[in-house]
Design a protein around this motif. Sequence first.
Motif, PDB file in Angstrom:
ATOM      1  N   ASP A 112      -7.891 -18.433   8.676  1.00 51.78           N
ATOM      2  CA  ASP A 112      -7.534 -17.103   8.159  1.00 51.78           C
ATOM      3  C   ASP A 112      -6.290 -17.078   7.265  1.00 51.78           C
ATOM      4  OD1 ASP A 112      -9.574 -16.659   9.928  1.00 51.78           O
ATOM      5  OD2 ASP A 112      -8.474 -15.319  11.253  1.00 51.78           O
ATOM      6  N   PRO A 113      -6.272 -17.856   6.182  1.00 46.95           N
ATOM      7  CA  PRO A 113      -5.109 -17.861   5.280  1.00 46.95           C
ATOM      8  C   PRO A 113      -5.185 -16.721   4.269  1.00 46.95           C
ATOM      9  CG  PRO A 113      -6.724 -19.420   4.483  1.00 46.95           C
ATOM     10  CD  PRO A 113      -7.311 -18.814   5.737  1.00 46.95           C
ATOM     11  N   GLN A 114      -5.279 -15.494   4.775  1.00 43.08           N
ATOM     12  CA  GLN A 114      -5.640 -14.344   3.950  1.00 43.08           C
ATOM     13  C   GLN A 114      -4.450 -13.460   3.604  1.00 43.08           C
ATOM     14  OE1 GLN A 114      -8.846 -14.164   7.039  1.00 43.08           O
ATOM     15  NE2 GLN A 114      -9.829 -12.821   5.529  1.00 43.08           N
ATOM     16  N   ASN A 115      -4.570 -12.757   2.489  1.00 41.38           N
ATOM     17  CA  ASN A 115      -3.470 -11.912   2.017  1.00 41.38           C
ATOM     18  C   ASN A 115      -2.981 -10.936   3.070  1.00 41.38           C
ATOM     19  OD1 ASN A 115      -3.317 -13.004  -0.587  1.00 41.38           O
ATOM     20  ND2 ASN A 115      -4.886 -11.625  -1.388  1.00 41.38           N
ATOM     21  N   ASP A 116      -3.894 -10.328   3.813  1.00 45.44           N
ATOM     22  CA  ASP A 116      -3.487  -9.322   4.788  1.00 45.44           C
ATOM     23  C   ASP A 116      -2.606  -9.888   5.894  1.00 45.44           C
ATOM     24  OD1 ASP A 116      -4.243  -6.851   3.878  1.00 45.44           O
ATOM     25  OD2 ASP A 116      -6.154  -6.789   4.942  1.00 45.44           O
ATOM     26  N   PHE A 117      -2.640 -11.196   6.130  1.00 45.06           N
ATOM     27  CA  PHE A 117      -1.835 -11.805   7.173  1.00 45.06           C
ATOM     28  C   PHE A 117      -0.544 -12.429   6.646  1.00 45.06           C
ATOM     29  CE2 PHE A 117      -6.140 -12.499   9.334  1.00 45.06           C
ATOM     30  CZ  PHE A 117      -6.011 -11.364  10.119  1.00 45.06           C
ATOM     31  N   CYS A 118      -0.318 -12.342   5.334  1.00 44.11           N
ATOM     32  CA  CYS A 118       0.836 -13.018   4.740  1.00 44.11           C
ATOM     33  C   CYS A 118       1.913 -12.008   4.338  1.00 44.11           C
ATOM     34  CB  CYS A 118       0.403 -13.830   3.522  1.00 44.11           C
ATOM     35  SG  CYS A 118      -0.694 -15.209   3.952  1.00 44.11           S
ATOM     36  N   ASP A 119       3.165 -12.335   4.662  1.00 43.66           N
ATOM     37  CA  ASP A 119       4.293 -11.470   4.299  1.00 43.66           C
ATOM     38  C   ASP A 119       4.658 -11.725   2.833  1.00 43.66           C
ATOM     39  OD1 ASP A 119       5.125 -14.042   4.969  1.00 43.66           O
ATOM     40  OD2 ASP A 119       7.039 -13.396   5.800  1.00 43.66           O
ATOM     41  N   LEU A 120       3.784 -11.314   1.962  1.00 40.07           N
ATOM     42  CA  LEU A 120       3.904 -11.596   0.538  1.00 40.07           C
ATOM     43  C   LEU A 120       5.047 -10.791  -0.085  1.00 40.07           C
ATOM     44  CD1 LEU A 120       0.112 -11.452  -0.418  1.00 40.07           C
ATOM     45  CD2 LEU A 120       1.492 -13.509  -0.041  1.00 40.07           C
ATOM     46  N   PRO A 121       5.846 -11.426  -0.938  1.00 36.35           N
ATOM     47  CA  PRO A 121       6.874 -10.667  -1.666  1.00 36.35           C
ATOM     48  C   PRO A 121       6.224  -9.707  -2.651  1.00 36.35           C
ATOM     49  CG  PRO A 121       6.764 -12.935  -2.441  1.00 36.35           C
ATOM     50  CD  PRO A 121       5.878 -12.856  -1.238  1.00 36.35           C
ATOM     51  N   THR A 122       6.995  -8.745  -3.111  1.00 35.46           N
ATOM     52  CA  THR A 122       6.462  -7.690  -3.977  1.00 35.46           C
ATOM     53  C   THR A 122       5.764  -8.244  -5.207  1.00 35.46           C
ATOM     54  OG1 THR A 122       8.223  -6.199  -3.235  1.00 35.46           O
ATOM     55  CG2 THR A 122       7.071  -5.601  -5.242  1.00 35.46           C
ATOM     56  N   ALA A 123       6.317  -9.297  -5.774  1.00 31.93           N
ATOM     57  CA  ALA A 123       5.735  -9.871  -6.988  1.00 31.93           C
ATOM     58  C   ALA A 123       4.325 -10.398  -6.771  1.00 31.93           C
ATOM     59  CB  ALA A 123       6.629 -10.984  -7.518  1.00 31.93           C
ATOM     60  N   TRP A 124       3.971 -10.664  -5.525  1.00 33.83           N
ATOM     61  CA  TRP A 124       2.637 -11.181  -5.199  1.00 33.83           C
ATOM     62  C   TRP A 124       1.660 -10.054  -4.852  1.00 33.83           C
ATOM     63  CZ3 TRP A 124       1.202 -16.551  -3.883  1.00 33.83           C
ATOM     64  CH2 TRP A 124       2.162 -17.477  -4.309  1.00 33.83           C
ATOM     65  N   GLN A 125       2.126  -8.813  -4.890  1.00 38.63           N
ATOM     66  CA  GLN A 125       1.291  -7.668  -4.524  1.00 38.63           C
ATOM     67  C   GLN A 125       0.830  -6.945  -5.783  1.00 38.63           C
ATOM     68  OE1 GLN A 125       3.441  -5.222  -1.698  1.00 38.63           O
ATOM     69  NE2 GLN A 125       4.260  -7.003  -0.629  1.00 38.63           N
ATOM     70  N   PRO A 126      -0.441  -7.066  -6.150  1.00 38.10           N
ATOM     71  CA  PRO A 126      -0.922  -6.442  -7.381  1.00 38.10           C
ATOM     72  C   PRO A 126      -1.100  -4.934  -7.219  1.00 38.10           C
ATOM     73  CG  PRO A 126      -2.740  -7.445  -6.213  1.00 38.10           C
ATOM     74  CD  PRO A 126      -1.494  -7.811  -5.442  1.00 38.10           C
ATOM     75  N   PRO A 127      -1.182  -4.188  -8.317  1.00 37.79           N
ATOM     76  CA  PRO A 127      -1.416  -2.744  -8.222  1.00 37.79           C
ATOM     77  C   PRO A 127      -2.873  -2.445  -7.887  1.00 37.79           C
ATOM     78  CG  PRO A 127      -1.313  -3.418 -10.516  1.00 37.79           C
ATOM     79  CD  PRO A 127      -0.956  -4.629  -9.716  1.00 37.79           C
ATOM     80  N   HIS A 128      -3.054  -1.385  -7.132  1.00 32.89           N
ATOM     81  CA  HIS A 128      -4.416  -0.921  -6.844  1.00 32.89           C
ATOM     82  C   HIS A 128      -4.999  -0.345  -8.133  1.00 32.89           C
ATOM     83  CE1 HIS A 128      -7.761   1.332  -5.153  1.00 32.89           C
ATOM     84  NE2 HIS A 128      -7.557   0.722  -3.995  1.00 32.89           N
ATOM     85  N   PRO A 129      -6.219  -0.717  -8.495  1.00 35.34           N
ATOM     86  CA  PRO A 129      -6.763  -0.250  -9.771  1.00 35.34           C
ATOM     87  C   PRO A 129      -7.012   1.252  -9.838  1.00 35.34           C
ATOM     88  CG  PRO A 129      -8.424  -1.445  -8.503  1.00 35.34           C
ATOM     89  CD  PRO A 129      -7.122  -1.651  -7.806  1.00 35.34           C
ATOM     90  N   LEU A 130      -7.109   1.922  -8.689  1.00 38.86           N
ATOM     91  CA  LEU A 130      -7.369   3.364  -8.692  1.00 38.86           C
ATOM     92  C   LEU A 130      -6.088   4.185  -8.585  1.00 38.86           C
ATOM     93  CD1 LEU A 130     -10.518   3.560  -6.356  1.00 38.86           C
ATOM     94  CD2 LEU A 130     -10.438   3.478  -8.858  1.00 38.86           C
ATOM     95  N   THR A 131      -5.151   3.729  -7.766  1.00 37.96           N
ATOM     96  CA  THR A 131      -3.950   4.528  -7.518  1.00 37.96           C
ATOM     97  C   THR A 131      -2.699   3.990  -8.206  1.00 37.96           C
ATOM     98  OG1 THR A 131      -3.313   3.285  -5.541  1.00 37.96           O
ATOM     99  CG2 THR A 131      -4.894   5.092  -5.256  1.00 37.96           C
ATOM    100  N   GLY A 132      -2.711   2.716  -8.538  1.00 37.95           N
ATOM    101  CA  GLY A 132      -1.530   2.094  -9.118  1.00 37.95           C
ATOM    102  C   GLY A 132      -0.517   1.637  -8.091  1.00 37.95           C
ATOM    103  N   ALA A 133      -0.691   2.033  -6.835  1.00 38.77           N
ATOM    104  CA  ALA A 133       0.216   1.599  -5.776  1.00 38.77           C
ATOM    105  C   ALA A 133       0.000   0.120  -5.485  1.00 38.77           C
ATOM    106  CB  ALA A 133      -0.024   2.421  -4.514  1.00 38.77           C
ATOM    107  N   ARG A 134       1.061  -0.565  -5.079  1.00 37.09           N
ATOM    108  CA  ARG A 134       0.938  -1.990  -4.800  1.00 37.09           C
ATOM    109  C   ARG A 134       0.084  -2.207  -3.543  1.00 37.09           C
ATOM    110  NH1 ARG A 134       3.532  -5.490  -7.891  1.00 37.09           N
ATOM    111  NH2 ARG A 134       5.236  -4.748  -9.222  1.00 37.09           N
ATOM    112  N   LEU A 135      -0.730  -3.246  -3.590  1.00 40.10           N
ATOM    113  CA  LEU A 135      -1.592  -3.595  -2.474  1.00 40.10           C
ATOM    114  C   LEU A 135      -0.798  -4.451  -1.500  1.00 40.10           C
ATOM    115  CD1 LEU A 135      -4.784  -4.395  -4.557  1.00 40.10           C
ATOM    116  CD2 LEU A 135      -4.569  -2.571  -2.872  1.00 40.10           C
ATOM    117  N   ALA A 136      -0.225  -3.833  -0.494  1.00 43.07           N
ATOM    118  CA  ALA A 136       0.595  -4.537   0.484  1.00 43.07           C
ATOM    119  C   ALA A 136      -0.278  -5.109   1.596  1.00 43.07           C
ATOM    120  CB  ALA A 136       1.632  -3.587   1.079  1.00 43.07           C
TER     121      ALA A 136
END
Length: 281
Positions: free
Chosen positions: A11-35
């Motif tokens: 399970d090396p998945q994004n949802d389990f990783c404490d990714l820094p902000t730069a690694w969090q892309p914007p949501h295509p619908l809302t523009g909010a970062r995908l944390a």
Amino acid sequence: MAHPVQLLVIDPQNDFCDLPTAWQPPHPLTGARLAPALPVAGAHADMQRLAAWISTQGAAIDAITITLDTHQRHDIAHPNFWCNAQGAEVAPFTPITASQVRAGTYRPRHANSLPDVLAYLDALEQQGRYTHMVWPVHCEIGHWGHNIHASVAAACGAWQIQHQRAVTHILKGMNPATEHYSALQAEVPDATDAHTQLNTHLLAALDSAQVLLVAGEASSHCVRATTEHLVQHLPRQRPERIVLLTDCMSPVTGFEAQHTAFLAEMQARGVQLACSSQIRL
């Protein structure tokens, strides 16, 4: 086909990783970062170390298997499945027991599912491995959070080109009625769903390894459950061929004691513990 050196990444998945902000892309619908939905402290660094190790040692790795926690929004481990006595949604990180459900403290939103839910909780508690936990909605299939950490994905892509061999991907957790921490078997298998039962095909593939290296997230839950099942069910046994890459895994916050106990128990049973920097194939 025998693969003497294998890498199993849980399970090396994004949802389990404490990714820094730069690694969090914007949501295509809302523009909010995908944390990340369920970030494990230290997981981003774990996966970067793992990716670097794959890049340097990849020539000697004969097979790579990646498991993917895979859920839908409707799931017994997600908040929207449950409500409290007042009808409000249950908060994430709420443990739920069968006795609490019988007392009316918590209940499934769909009353018709109550008998099945109680049977599930009773079976889970009888095993004594885990108390049922309500997690944030995570690893939804088709969503960004379900994707593999970018560094690990890139390293595995390069490995495939180098070896002209595909990575094996194992999806677990699609049955919404049972938790599925282990890559080998759901916590409470469903007799009508083969995907929740012991994965003998995966066991046979991993059993061909002379050295089986294990990494991933989280060491307190999915890595732990998978490794325990490996030690229990590998046809040829020999747990000493399993190596836990301890600097490429971390526990869920609040479950550090389970992480420590897991490593100690596995070492006592013959499993090897090592940092990735110690492994030169």
